[in-house]
Scaffold this motif. Structure first.
Motif, mmCIF file in Angstrom:
data_model
loop_
_atom_site.group_PDB
_atom_site.id
_atom_site.type_symbol
_atom_site.label_atom_id
_atom_site.label_comp_id
_atom_site.label_asym_id
_atom_site.label_seq_id
_atom_site.Cartn_x
_atom_site.Cartn_y
_atom_site.Cartn_z
ATOM 1 N N TYR A 103 0.832 -1.203 0.000
ATOM 2 C CA TYR A 103 0.000 0.000 0.000
ATOM 3 C C TYR A 103 0.869 1.256 0.000
ATOM 4 C CZ TYR A 103 -2.801 3.757 2.054
ATOM 5 O OH TYR A 103 -3.397 4.966 2.313
ATOM 6 N N LEU A 104 1.856 1.316 0.888
ATOM 7 C CA LEU A 104 2.706 2.510 0.994
ATOM 8 C C LEU A 104 3.525 2.731 -0.274
ATOM 9 C CD1 LEU A 104 3.946 2.174 4.678
ATOM 10 C CD2 LEU A 104 2.166 3.682 3.793
ATOM 11 N N ASP A 105 4.007 1.644 -0.886
ATOM 12 C CA ASP A 105 4.825 1.759 -2.094
ATOM 13 C C ASP A 105 4.023 2.202 -3.315
ATOM 14 O OD1 ASP A 105 6.985 0.965 -0.610
ATOM 15 O OD2 ASP A 105 7.005 -1.100 -1.361
ATOM 16 N N ASN A 106 2.745 1.832 -3.361
ATOM 17 C CA ASN A 106 1.960 2.032 -4.592
ATOM 18 C C ASN A 106 0.866 3.083 -4.503
ATOM 19 O OD1 ASN A 106 3.172 -0.040 -6.310
ATOM 20 N ND2 ASN A 106 2.359 -1.458 -4.806
ATOM 21 N N ARG A 107 0.617 3.670 -3.332
ATOM 22 C CA ARG A 107 -0.552 4.546 -3.208
ATOM 23 C C ARG A 107 -0.471 5.789 -4.093
ATOM 24 N NH1 ARG A 107 -0.278 6.547 3.051
ATOM 25 N NH2 ARG A 107 1.793 7.447 2.963
ATOM 26 N N LYS A 108 0.704 6.379 -4.252
ATOM 27 C CA LYS A 108 0.816 7.560 -5.111
ATOM 28 C C LYS A 108 0.543 7.203 -6.566
ATOM 29 C CE LYS A 108 3.893 10.351 -2.295
ATOM 30 N NZ LYS A 108 5.225 10.933 -2.149
ATOM 31 N N GLU A 109 1.120 6.089 -7.003
ATOM 32 C CA GLU A 109 0.909 5.653 -8.387
ATOM 33 C C GLU A 109 -0.552 5.303 -8.628
ATOM 34 O OE1 GLU A 109 2.548 2.374 -11.616
ATOM 35 O OE2 GLU A 109 3.320 2.351 -9.572
ATOM 36 N N ILE A 110 -1.185 4.637 -7.653
ATOM 37 C CA ILE A 110 -2.596 4.262 -7.796
ATOM 38 C C ILE A 110 -3.467 5.510 -7.866
ATOM 39 C CG2 ILE A 110 -4.539 3.183 -6.604
ATOM 40 C CD1 ILE A 110 -2.525 1.048 -5.611
ATOM 41 N N ARG A 111 -3.184 6.510 -7.032
ATOM 42 C CA ARG A 111 -3.959 7.756 -7.086
ATOM 43 C C ARG A 111 -3.793 8.454 -8.435
ATOM 44 N NH1 ARG A 111 -6.451 9.893 -2.792
ATOM 45 N NH2 ARG A 111 -6.141 12.048 -3.440
ATOM 46 N N THR A 112 -2.570 8.407 -8.976
ATOM 47 C CA THR A 112 -2.329 8.992 -10.298
ATOM 48 C C THR A 112 -3.145 8.268 -11.361
ATOM 49 O OG1 THR A 112 -0.080 9.564 -9.619
ATOM 50 C CG2 THR A 112 -0.539 9.590 -11.983
ATOM 51 N N ILE A 113 -3.151 6.933 -11.308
ATOM 52 C CA ILE A 113 -3.919 6.138 -12.276
ATOM 53 C C ILE A 113 -5.404 6.442 -12.151
ATOM 54 C CG2 ILE A 113 -4.618 3.787 -12.895
ATOM 55 C CD1 ILE A 113 -1.760 2.898 -12.050
ATOM 56 N N LEU A 114 -5.915 6.514 -10.914
ATOM 57 C CA LEU A 114 -7.334 6.796 -10.701
ATOM 58 C C LEU A 114 -7.704 8.188 -11.207
ATOM 59 C CD1 LEU A 114 -7.889 5.241 -7.147
ATOM 60 C CD2 LEU A 114 -8.599 4.309 -9.350
ATOM 61 N N ASN A 115 -6.801 9.163 -11.036
ATOM 62 C CA ASN A 115 -7.068 10.514 -11.563
ATOM 63 C C ASN A 115 -7.123 10.517 -13.085
ATOM 64 O OD1 ASN A 115 -7.351 11.892 -9.161
ATOM 65 N ND2 ASN A 115 -5.177 12.362 -8.994
ATOM 66 N N GLU A 116 -6.273 9.705 -13.721
ATOM 67 C CA GLU A 116 -6.289 9.624 -15.182
ATOM 68 C C GLU A 116 -7.554 8.940 -15.690
ATOM 69 O OE1 GLU A 116 -2.697 7.594 -16.148
ATOM 70 O OE2 GLU A 116 -1.422 9.296 -15.617
ATOM 71 N N LEU A 117 -8.089 7.999 -14.896
ATOM 72 C CA LEU A 117 -9.292 7.280 -15.311
ATOM 73 C C LEU A 117 -10.558 8.106 -15.126
ATOM 74 C CD1 LEU A 117 -8.574 3.729 -13.810
ATOM 75 C CD2 LEU A 117 -8.443 4.419 -16.206
ATOM 76 N N ALA A 118 -10.488 9.140 -14.283
ATOM 77 C CA ALA A 118 -11.671 9.969 -14.033
ATOM 78 C C ALA A 118 -12.059 10.693 -15.315
ATOM 79 C CB ALA A 118 -11.382 10.971 -12.928
#
Length: 199
Positions: A103-118
């Protein structure tokens, strides 16, 4: 804030305690890849042959892990809240630490991906308006029939577009009242909590 997992999600995630830590780490990588590019059945089939389980079990495990990581990243929950959320799954301490690290390693990348999918919705740029009043017609010599014409200038993906709307003043006043009521509700404690958790 704690994550609430359904029984089905808990069941999907329970598969993680049957495999080694390296496999869970690989599932974490697959989960992030799943967000980026979508589902890949070949990966599930390859993993199912190596682990001697059905590909559906692998898929459900990855989807459960994807849900856990995306919801945690979306809500930006703290380390302690993440550990407390995972505690209900009954995993070993080593597995809990591994999931926390994922979770700690990937949360920034996941948030970036979710923002791109919005979806990029049109947003307000400018507005022009005009008030027209019809005072008489051939059949009625004295009448007052007002109408408001609005020309909304919007932008979507950097491209300008316009929308022309026409209404009567009574409908426009009702619309203004509804929008003011919605803005008033945004100031309540309940809405502030929700907005704070979304960001």
């Amino acid at each position: 804030m704690l994550l609430v997992l359904t029984e089905e999600q808990k069941q999907h995630l329970s598969f993680l305690c049957q495999v080694e830590a390296a496999v869970v780490a690989e599932f974490g990588r697959i989960a992030v890849e799943f967000l980026r590019r979508g589902s890949n059945p070949k990966i599930y089939e390859g993993a199912s042959r190596k682990l001697n389980v059905s590909s559906d079990t692998i898929q459900h495990g990855v989807e459960g892990l994807t849900y856990l990581l995306t919801e945690s990243s979306k809500l930006m929950i703290s380390e302690i809240d993440f550990q407390d959320s995972v505690l209900v799954l009954g995993f070993s301490e080593e597995l809990n630490k591994l999931l926390l690290q994922l979770y700690l390693d990937n949360r920034k990348e996941i948030r970036t991906i979710l923002n791109e999918l919005a979806p990029d919705l049109p947003h307000y740029h400018n507005m022009e308006w005009r008030l027209d009043v019809q005072l008489a017609s051939r059949s009625l010599r004295q009448q007052i029939k007002p109408s408001v014409t609005l020309k909304l200038h919007l932008e979507q993906n950097g491209d300008p577009c316009t929308q022309v709307l026409q209404t009567d003043p009574a409908t426009l006043l009702h619309l203004i009242q509804e929008l003011e009521q919605a803005l008033g509700e945004m100031k309540t404690n309940h809405c502030r909590r929700i907005v704070r958790n979304i960001k």
